[in-house]
Scaffold this motif. Structure first.
Motif, PDB file in Angstrom:
ATOM      1  N   ALA A   1       0.732  -1.220  -0.040  1.00 50.74           N
ATOM      2  CA  ALA A   1       0.179  -0.009   0.084  1.00 50.74           C
ATOM      3  C   ALA A   1       0.939   1.266   0.046  1.00 50.74           C
TER       4      ALA A   1
ATOM      5  N   LYS B   1       1.926   2.788  -3.197  1.00 49.24           N
ATOM      6  CA  LYS B   1       0.471   3.434  -4.134  1.00 49.24           C
ATOM      7  C   LYS B   1       0.163   4.594  -3.475  1.00 49.24           C
TER       8      LYS B   1
ATOM      9  N   ASP C   1       0.464   8.677  -2.651  1.00 46.46           N
ATOM     10  CA  ASP C   1       0.710   9.823  -3.345  1.00 46.46           C
ATOM     11  C   ASP C   1       0.803  11.108  -2.209  1.00 46.46           C
TER      12      ASP C   1
END
Length: 215
Positions: free
Chosen positions: A47, A50, A52
Motif C-alpha cells: 500500500a 501506492k 501519493d
C-alpha cells in the motif's frame, strides 16, 4: 462412597496431557503472531508504494501499528489464559488431592438429555445413600454406566474443575428407569433436588427421594 485421596498415575497422565496441549497451543499462537505481523507488513508495504501524499502514509503507518497491536493483544490474552491454567494444574499436582465417589451398584435412574444440558443420573448406593451427578461430561459410552465405577474430580487454584473423569471397572448396565421431558425439569429445578453441577451423595432411597423432590 465419597472420599478424598491422592492423584493416581492415570490422573497425572491426564493432567500432563493437558500441559502438553497447552504447549502446542502456545506454539500455534506464536506462529499466528509471526504470520499475522508478516502479512500486515506485506500489505502495508504494497500500500505504501501506492501512496501519493504524506497524510496517507501516516494513516497507513497508524493502521499497521493498530493491526500488529491486535495480533499481539490476541496472543497475549491467550498466553495469560494458558499461564493461569498451568498454575492451577501445578496447584492441583502439589496439593495431590482429588474428590472421588466410588460406586458399586446396578440400580440407577437416568435423567435423559433434552437439549444440551447433558445426561444426569441417580445411583442407589449401599447404606441407604443416593448419588446424584450429571452433565455434558457424563454421556453414556461402551463402558459407562457400569455396576462398578468411580467419578474423580480435581479442582484448581480458584476452585475451578480441572479434572473430571469417570473410570469404569464393572459390566455395562441399563437404567432401571428413564426420566425425560417435563418430569426431568421438575426434578432438576426443585429446591429439594441436589445441585446437579456437583457430585452429591444424599441419604435415602431413589423412589422416596424422587417423590419428595417432585412435590
Amino acid at each position: 462412597m465419597k472420599l478424598q485421596r491422592p492423584l493416581k498415575d492415570k490422573e497425572l497422565k491426564i493432567l500432563d496431557k493437558r500441559l502438553n496441549q497447552l504447549d502446542r497451543n502456545f506454539k500455534s499462537q506464536k506462529r499466528f503472531l509471526f504470520f499475522w505481523t508478516l502479512l500486515v507488513f506485506v500489505v502495508g508495504t504494497f500500500a505504501y508504494f501506492k501512496m501519493d501524499s504524506t497524510s496517507k502514509v501516516l494513516l497507513l503507518v497508524a493502521t499497521v501499528v493498530i493491526y500488529i497491536g491486535i495480533g499481539a493483544w490476541v496472543t497475549g490474552k491467550e498466553y495469560l489464559k494458558q499461564q493461569k491454567e498451568r498454575k492451577s494444574i501445578a496447584f492441583l499436582k502439589n496439593k495431590n488431592l482429588v474428590t472421588v465417589v466410588e460406586v458399586n451398584s446396578d440400580l440407577y435412574y437416568e435423567l435423559k438429555e433434552h437439549e444440551d444440558e447433558g445426561v444426569h443420573y441417580l445411583f442407589q448406593l449401599p447404606d441407604n445413600k443416593v448419588f446424584s451427578f450429571g452433565g455434558q461430561d457424563f454421556y453414556p459410552n461402551r463402558k459407562f454406566p457400569s455396576d462398578k465405577f468411580e467419578v474423580v474430580e480435581g479442582r484448581g487454584l480458584n476452585n475451578e474443575i480441572l479434572l473430571l473423569e469417570t473410570f469404569s471397572y464393572g459390566k455395562k448396565i441399563k437404567p432401571t428407569r428413564v426420566i425425560a421431558g417435563q418430569e426431568k425439569w421438575n426434578l432438576l429445578n426443585n429446591s429439594n433436588y441436589p445441585d446437579p453441577e456437583k457430585l452429591t451423595v444424599v441419604d435415602g432411597r431413589i423412589e422416596d427421594y424422587l417423590q419428595v423432590a417432585a412435590t
